[in-house]
Design a protein around this motif. Structure first.
Motif, PDB file in Angstrom:
ATOM      1  N   ASP A   1      -4.173  -1.367  10.680  1.00 40.77           N
ATOM      2  CA  ASP A   1      -4.063  -1.617  12.045  1.00 40.77           C
ATOM      3  C   ASP A   1      -3.094  -1.538  12.649  1.00 40.77           C
ATOM      4  N   ASP A   2      -2.948  -1.361  14.133  1.00 44.49           N
ATOM      5  CA  ASP A   2      -1.781  -1.029  14.764  1.00 44.49           C
ATOM      6  C   ASP A   2      -0.823  -2.268  14.660  1.00 44.49           C
ATOM      7  N   THR A   3      -1.109  -3.358  14.382  1.00 42.41           N
ATOM      8  CA  THR A   3      -0.149  -4.649  14.363  1.00 42.41           C
ATOM      9  C   THR A   3       0.312  -4.665  12.800  1.00 42.41           C
ATOM     10  N   ASN A   4      -0.107  -4.187  12.037  1.00 45.42           N
ATOM     11  CA  ASN A   4       0.220  -4.242  10.463  1.00 45.42           C
ATOM     12  C   ASN A   4      -0.238  -5.682   9.943  1.00 45.42           C
ATOM     13  N   THR A   5      -1.478  -6.136  10.268  1.00 46.99           N
ATOM     14  CA  THR A   5      -1.744  -7.239   9.543  1.00 46.99           C
ATOM     15  C   THR A   5      -2.734  -7.169   8.462  1.00 46.99           C
ATOM     16  N   TYR A   6      -3.563  -6.152   8.520  1.00 46.63           N
ATOM     17  CA  TYR A   6      -4.622  -6.041   7.416  1.00 46.63           C
ATOM     18  C   TYR A   6      -4.580  -4.813   6.810  1.00 46.63           C
ATOM     19  N   GLY A   7      -5.116  -4.615   5.569  1.00 46.76           N
ATOM     20  CA  GLY A   7      -5.194  -3.586   4.657  1.00 46.76           C
ATOM     21  C   GLY A   7      -6.564  -3.206   4.500  1.00 46.76           C
TER      22      GLY A   7
ATOM     23  N   ASN B   1     -11.694  -4.876   4.494  1.00 41.58           N
ATOM     24  CA  ASN B   1     -10.324  -5.367   4.955  1.00 41.58           C
ATOM     25  C   ASN B   1      -9.812  -6.495   4.140  1.00 41.58           C
ATOM     26  N   TRP B   2      -8.571  -6.637   3.921  1.00 38.81           N
ATOM     27  CA  TRP B   2      -7.766  -7.567   3.377  1.00 38.81           C
ATOM     28  C   TRP B   2      -6.508  -7.966   3.855  1.00 38.81           C
ATOM     29  N   PHE B   3      -6.183  -9.180   3.700  1.00 45.45           N
ATOM     30  CA  PHE B   3      -4.601  -9.600   3.827  1.00 45.45           C
ATOM     31  C   PHE B   3      -4.235 -10.815   2.899  1.00 45.45           C
ATOM     32  N   LEU B   4      -3.067 -10.860   2.893  1.00 40.35           N
ATOM     33  CA  LEU B   4      -2.497 -12.041   2.231  1.00 40.35           C
ATOM     34  C   LEU B   4      -2.088 -13.223   3.373  1.00 40.35           C
TER      35      LEU B   4
ATOM     36  N   ASP C   1       1.673 -21.954   5.378  1.00 39.20           N
ATOM     37  CA  ASP C   1       2.879 -22.558   5.930  1.00 39.20           C
ATOM     38  C   ASP C   1       3.846 -21.257   6.414  1.00 39.20           C
ATOM     39  N   GLU C   2       3.719 -20.152   5.827  1.00 42.65           N
ATOM     40  CA  GLU C   2       4.493 -19.043   5.972  1.00 42.65           C
ATOM     41  C   GLU C   2       4.229 -17.809   6.756  1.00 42.65           C
ATOM     42  N   SER C   3       2.834 -17.985   7.013  1.00 44.48           N
ATOM     43  CA  SER C   3       2.257 -16.631   7.864  1.00 44.48           C
ATOM     44  C   SER C   3       2.727 -16.621   9.294  1.00 44.48           C
ATOM     45  N   GLU C   4       2.885 -15.304   9.570  1.00 49.46           N
ATOM     46  CA  GLU C   4       3.278 -15.205  11.013  1.00 49.46           C
ATOM     47  C   GLU C   4       2.245 -15.487  11.776  1.00 49.46           C
TER      48      GLU C   4
END
Length: 107
Positions: free
Chosen positions: A26-32, A42-45, A49-52
């Motif tokens: 995606d354009d904002t580099n949030t998911y793969g 689609n997926w992401f980590l 507590d630490e995610s933007e």
């Protein structure tokens, strides 16, 4: 798995026997995107507590849709937008293998 590198020689995905995985699509580099044969998702980590902020918002949105979350000691593998007959568990296993492979190449 054969790692896919970008122009700066950073790992951005991998090819494997029956598919591919990419870190960001995606354009904002949030998911793969992970593809196994004719199925994809689609997926992401995510870490509460630490995610933007952008990942926090995506996480809230995904919770309202069909999704699967695998908690791996506080860091979650979030899979959503699944299309095809492969199970969420198959996607998580592929993502987990990729992440473990990627960590192995860094060490």
């Amino acid at each position: 798995m054969e790692m896919i590198l970008n122009e700066n020689d950073l790992v951005v995905g991998a090819k494997f026997k029956n598919g591919t995985i990419q870190d960001y699509v995606d354009d904002t580099n949030t998911y793969g995107l992970v593809r196994i044969e004719e199925s994809y998702a689609n997926w992401f980590l995510f870490n509460k507590d630490e995610s933007e902020d952008d990942l926090q918002e995506l996480y809230k949105k995904v919770l309202k849709e069909e999704h699967f979350i695998h908690n791996d000691f506080g860091e979650e593998i979030v899979v959503f937008n699944k299309v095809g007959d492969k199970s969420f568990e198959e996607f998580v296993k592929t993502i987990d293998d990729y992440l473990n492979d990627e960590l192995g190449t860094i060490v």
